[in-house]
Design a protein around this motif. Structure first.
Motif, mmCIF file in Angstrom:
data_model
loop_
_atom_site.group_PDB
_atom_site.id
_atom_site.type_symbol
_atom_site.label_atom_id
_atom_site.label_comp_id
_atom_site.label_asym_id
_atom_site.label_seq_id
_atom_site.Cartn_x
_atom_site.Cartn_y
_atom_site.Cartn_z
ATOM 1 N N ARG A 33 34.371 -81.028 -52.577
ATOM 2 C CA ARG A 33 35.182 -82.129 -53.072
ATOM 3 C C ARG A 33 36.616 -81.898 -52.618
ATOM 4 O O ARG A 33 37.111 -80.769 -52.653
ATOM 5 N N ASP A 34 37.294 -82.953 -52.181
ATOM 6 C CA ASP A 34 38.685 -82.829 -51.761
ATOM 7 C C ASP A 34 39.430 -84.066 -52.254
ATOM 8 O O ASP A 34 39.178 -85.162 -51.763
ATOM 9 N N ARG B 183 31.471 -84.162 -48.740
ATOM 10 C CA ARG B 183 31.712 -83.225 -47.638
ATOM 11 C C ARG B 183 33.189 -82.889 -47.570
ATOM 12 O O ARG B 183 34.028 -83.767 -47.772
ATOM 13 N N LYS C 240 36.329 -80.165 -45.620
ATOM 14 C CA LYS C 240 36.715 -79.242 -44.549
ATOM 15 C C LYS C 240 37.980 -78.537 -45.005
ATOM 16 O O LYS C 240 39.061 -79.145 -44.983
ATOM 17 N N ARG C 241 37.853 -77.332 -45.483
ATOM 18 C CA ARG C 241 39.004 -76.555 -45.976
ATOM 19 C C ARG C 241 38.699 -75.077 -45.755
ATOM 20 O O ARG C 241 37.548 -74.672 -45.815
ATOM 21 N N PRO C 242 39.705 -74.267 -45.546
ATOM 22 C CA PRO C 242 39.427 -72.833 -45.331
ATOM 23 C C PRO C 242 39.004 -72.136 -46.622
ATOM 24 O O PRO C 242 39.322 -72.591 -47.716
ATOM 25 N N ASP D 244 34.291 -75.288 -36.920
ATOM 26 C CA ASP D 244 35.700 -75.289 -36.539
ATOM 27 C C ASP D 244 36.180 -73.904 -36.109
ATOM 28 O O ASP D 244 37.373 -73.667 -35.993
#
Lengths: 385, 385
Positions: free
Chosen positions: A206-207, A268, A270-272, A297
């Protein structure tokens, strides 16, 4: 606070001034932009009434006088004179810029390992609901340690939302305002089984990620089912101490997370795994074996080392020396900073029942309420009625 | 998809394989970790059942066969054979790692300026509530342009929450589940006056910031009071084209934001005006003259240039060529991606009344619902019943 030796620099584009005996430099534009006079900031709500484009680009200080802890500055070409409180200036000084290592955190954060078991931060529901000071201590513990326990809460369903409302607001998600955590047939999430769960942060798919999670116990008569918390910030620090490149790989390359466990749901992100601010401040840790998606990535050349870093990160998270373990009793709950502290569950069995409820909330409200309480006075036991 | 020429690399630590005629390399660990077989991933909910520590560190591929778009790999020392779908592999290939400029965005994002006025994305309430395809188009517009208009909504208070619930969940804050935007006596926020508001993103003093905002019109009979939207991603791109150092300064140094307009409320954040991911992807823009606090994270040596960058950023935001202006009528609303698109209001006056309602929500739900709808089929008009 004493104001001394005000001296213009660079034709008034900046000023050097002694505050409590320490020299500080400030730029004319910064000072003008951050003025607190009634024409610049609304006296009622503190919001800025002007924009940067209302301030001449060639703003300079034409004159400076000091008296009684106040610095008075005259700005040209506006020809306006504005007073600055010396304590405010000292608090916002930016002249001495510290050099910090990647992964640094501020003084309000204390990293911990399993030895915290003997001093788990905990307050009673009765106290936090009747005593602003006790509530402040509980919130301060969340800021300092990233988790805290609460005892003696009502065992009615939904009480955890009332806990969130003590300081902020529930973050509703597809799981509802709150959700049941108990063993189910055909669960749409492995949390709803009796399996052990590796230490993880919740919902990294979740973002923005929910920044707080509350898990409240209504029943726990099974064998096993203990809760475990691990300080992800301490783990990240250990990883960096062992191998700076591994730390770097997990912070420099985004991971992918996904949850597609129900029809109509395709979450979906995309985070470190280790998120740093642009100045290297450690902002967040994300770790969840169940929802980690394929890393796409990371360059081919770095992937083997990335996996070595991920493996070591997992090993450190699983290191018993890092764990604080407790078994929640009915009426007990814990809150975690979901950007920092991982939580785990031991598997359970037996004839009893394990029934928890969970909900999400966000740190903005928690920190705001805490700051407001801290303004009222110190947080020592009983100091605030 | 054709699978060809599978060749082990480095004793099976990796493999090179042709997918649709294109060679790709994958690591054995990556492949094993991302297996989709029933022992690795729950067939029911897709979650991973194992952890990285369940996978031997010395995992290698011992054998590879290909047939009918499937690559079968045998892993040692586990001695397990797992099938991979060639299309899935091609979609998740990471071998060709693109070099990108800071501030890049993905292909699903289209930056725009004032010329978008002639094709403002808009759908009708009647359609999005009866036609999954229309809802999908509306959500896809938010993803592509960072804003969209909706017409013909009921003018009952709270309708905007129903719009949020079409794709996700309202983010409740201290302003409530939704809030009234109209001129007030003694407002605790300048939004509740008849002043013009410089283009801004909402609540940058909140972390996590609300990633979506909906503003719905119930009445608008005043003179003025038009709404303006500006693509912050396009502005950031223009800033970088003009002066890469200025772009760098606004992304490399955190700004501070604060809102302390009511008793008990001390909201503060530290985030850059231009936020990049670790790979330079443009993630968010924050800009709000009213709640910008004193910058204390910029070194003295950089502060003059930081202010020059901030000023130019503001000038570009105010450039009429960047604006899309419209006047909401009762029953109309717009949604903005609050991490990208700034909104502004022209001042208003006259005998009429301007009454808007606002609420916040988050992008995770929006993107999830959109992805689910896209799986159902194409979004052309009427293609989904």
């Amino acid at each position: 606070m004493q104001v001394s030796n005000a001296q213009l620099i660079d034709g008034g584009r900046a000023i050097e001034v002694g505050l409590g005996g320490k020299p500080h430099r400030f730029h004319a534009l910064w000072l003008r932009d951050n003025a607190r006079d009634a024409a610049t900031r609304s006296p009622g709500n503190g919001q800025r009434l002007i924009t940067i484009l209302d301030i001449p680009a060639d703003t300079r200080i034409a004159g400076a006088t000091a008296a009684n802890g106040t610095l008075s500055l005259t700005f040209e070409p506006e020809g306006t004179t504005i007073d600055y409180d010396a304590r405010w200036l000292a608090r916002h000084a930016y002249d001495a810029h510290p050099r910090r290592e990647p992964g640094w955190t501020g003084p309000e954060i204390e990293r911990w390992d399993g030895s915290l078991l003997n001093r788990v931060p905990s307050e009673a529901w009765r106290d936090v609901t009747s005593d602003r000071c006790a509530l402040g201590r509980w919130l301060a513990a969340v800021r300092r340690y990233g988790f805290a326990v609460m005892t003696g809460t009502p065992t009615e369903p939904g009480t955890l939302c009332k806990v969130a409302e003590l300081f902020g607001y529930v973050r509703e998600t597809n799981y509802g305002r709150w959700f049941e955590v108990r063993a189910e047939v055909n669960p749409n999430n492995l949390a709803y089984t009796n399996l052990g769960l590796q230490a993880h942060t919740d919902n990294p798919y979740r973002d923005p990620v929910p920044t707080l999670q509350i898990l409240a116990c209504l029943e726990n008569s099974v064998e096993g089912g203990e809760s475990i918390v691990v300080d992800g910030f301490r783990v990240a620090e250990r990883l960096r101490a062992e191998n700076p490149r591994w730390f770097d790989l997990l912070s420099r390359h985004a991971a992918r997370f996904a949850y597609e466990g129900s029809a109509g749901l395709r979450l979906r992100s995309k985070r470190p795994m280790i998120e740093l601010g642009p100045d290297g401040e450690l902002l967040a840790v994300r770790f969840n074996n169940r929802s980690l998606a394929a890393a796409t990535d990371v360059p081919f050349e770095d992937m083997d080392d990335y996996y070595a870093a991920y493996r070591r990160f997992a090993e450190l998270i699983e290191d018993p020396a890092m764990e604080v373990t407790f078994k929640l009793q009915p009426g007990e709950l814990f809150i975690v900073d979901n950007t920092r502290v991982l939580h785990a569950r031991k598997s359970f069995s037996g004839t009893g029942k394990r029934w928890l409820q969970g909900c999400y909330a966000d740190k903005d409200g928690l920190y705001s309420t805490l700051a407001a309480i801290e303004e009222e006075g110190p947080l020592e036991q009983g100091s605030i009625a």
